[in-house]
Design an enzyme around this catalytic site. Structure first.
Site, PDB file in Angstrom:
ATOM      1  N   HIS A  41       0.820  -1.213   0.000  1.00 15.97           N
ATOM      2  CA  HIS A  41       0.000   0.000   0.000  1.00 15.97           C
ATOM      3  C   HIS A  41       0.856   1.266   0.000  1.00 15.97           C
ATOM      4  O   HIS A  41       2.042   1.252   0.333  1.00 15.97           O
ATOM      5  CB  HIS A  41      -0.897   0.010   1.248  1.00 15.97           C
ATOM      6  CG  HIS A  41      -0.137   0.008   2.532  1.00 15.97           C
ATOM      7  ND1 HIS A  41       0.445   1.143   3.069  1.00 15.97           N
ATOM      8  CD2 HIS A  41       0.170  -0.995   3.392  1.00 15.97           C
ATOM      9  CE1 HIS A  41       1.056   0.829   4.191  1.00 15.97           C
ATOM     10  NE2 HIS A  41       0.917  -0.460   4.421  1.00 15.97           N
ATOM     11  N   GLU A 116      -2.213  -6.912   7.658  1.00 15.91           N
ATOM     12  CA  GLU A 116      -0.897  -6.867   8.285  1.00 15.91           C
ATOM     13  C   GLU A 116      -0.867  -7.712   9.559  1.00 15.91           C
ATOM     14  O   GLU A 116      -1.897  -7.969  10.191  1.00 15.91           O
ATOM     15  CB  GLU A 116      -0.526  -5.403   8.584  1.00 15.91           C
ATOM     16  CG  GLU A 116       0.864  -5.185   9.158  1.00 15.91           C
ATOM     17  CD  GLU A 116       1.992  -5.687   8.272  1.00 15.91           C
ATOM     18  OE1 GLU A 116       2.158  -6.919   8.205  1.00 15.91           O
ATOM     19  OE2 GLU A 116       2.696  -4.855   7.675  1.00 15.91           O
TER      20      GLU A 116
END
Length: 248
Positions: A41, A116
């Site tokens: 990202h 994550e």
């Protein structure tokens, strides 16, 4: 976790970790291969501040939005993906949505197993303060024991590897002969690289980088790693993600 083999003639990937790989963009994907374009990202406010995100939410900052736009522009000129997948965390979804729009893909498919790593009680702290404020979790995070869970509800490294590799293999099984884009996180990319290659480090994994992998039934081939050539005009944090060393 399925047995993974890394093509020997691609072992030189180790020499280009954190570097741009000059690889020709394909016009088609072999029928027995799933080409997965792994994207980290764009930069967030916490990335810039040196704050640990883990599985907590954090917004893309101005640079992050520019990076997402740049990576979308690049991928929009390449072989059209069959689908765009993303972690269910906002920073990844926002990046993925920009890519999907440019690539004319109507929706982003969320995959929670691509979020994550949960790093327990370290989440929310600055890297510079964790050794003092959370010494037990700090030691667990940097421990060589891959089965050690991080205090405060965190995952072990092996748990992270298991879910991330399995998630990619599941995606690959649905897309033989196709290219797909998967937007995820630095910790996930590090875990995948280390789990598949058996290497002790994945080097720097940069925001909005492109990492291309070819998957067949039992073989992984890394084609590029941490390619940021599309960010020349936008810029990026040089320190990147590096879970192998203390970050400031």
């Amino acid at each position: 976790m399925a047995t993974c083999v890394v093509s020997s003639n691609e072992s030189a990937i180790n020499g280009m970790v954190g570097m741009v790989a000059d690889v020709e963009v394909p016009t088609e994907v072999p029928h027995n291969v799933a080409e997965i374009v792994l994207v980290r990202h764009g930069e967030t406010t916490w990335n810039n501040a040196g704050r640990i995100q883990g599985s907590l939410e954090s917004e893309l900052n101005e640079a992050g939005w520019q990076q997402a736009d740049a990576i979308a522009a690049r991928l929009g000129k390449e072989l059209k993906p069959a689908a765009v997948y993303s972690s269910d965390l906002k920073r990844a979804k926002n990046t993925a949505e920009m890519i999907a729009k440019t690539c004319h893909i109507p929706e982003v498919i969320e995959v929670p197993d691509l979020k994550e790593r949960h790093v327990g009680s370290l989440q929310g702290y600055y890297w510079s303060e964790i050794q003092e404020k959370e010494p037990e979790a700090y030691l667990a995070f940097f421990s060589s024991d891959k089965d050690l869970e991080i205090p405060g509800g965190g995952e072990s490294f092996n748990q992270l590897c298991e879910r991330s590799v399995s998630a990619l293999e599941e995606i690959a099984s649905k897309h033989k002969g196709e290219r797909v884009i998967v937007v995820t996180h630095g910790g996930i990319l590090r875990a995948i690289y280390m789990a598949v290659t058996g290497e002790s480090s994945a080097g720097k994994i940069l925001n909005a980088s492109i990492n291309v992998v070819h998957l067949t039934e039992k073989k992984w081939v890394f084609k590029t790693w941490s390619d940021v050539s599309h960010l020349n005009e936008v810029g990026f944090l040089q320190r990147g993600f590096n879970g192998d060393a203390f970050q400031h």
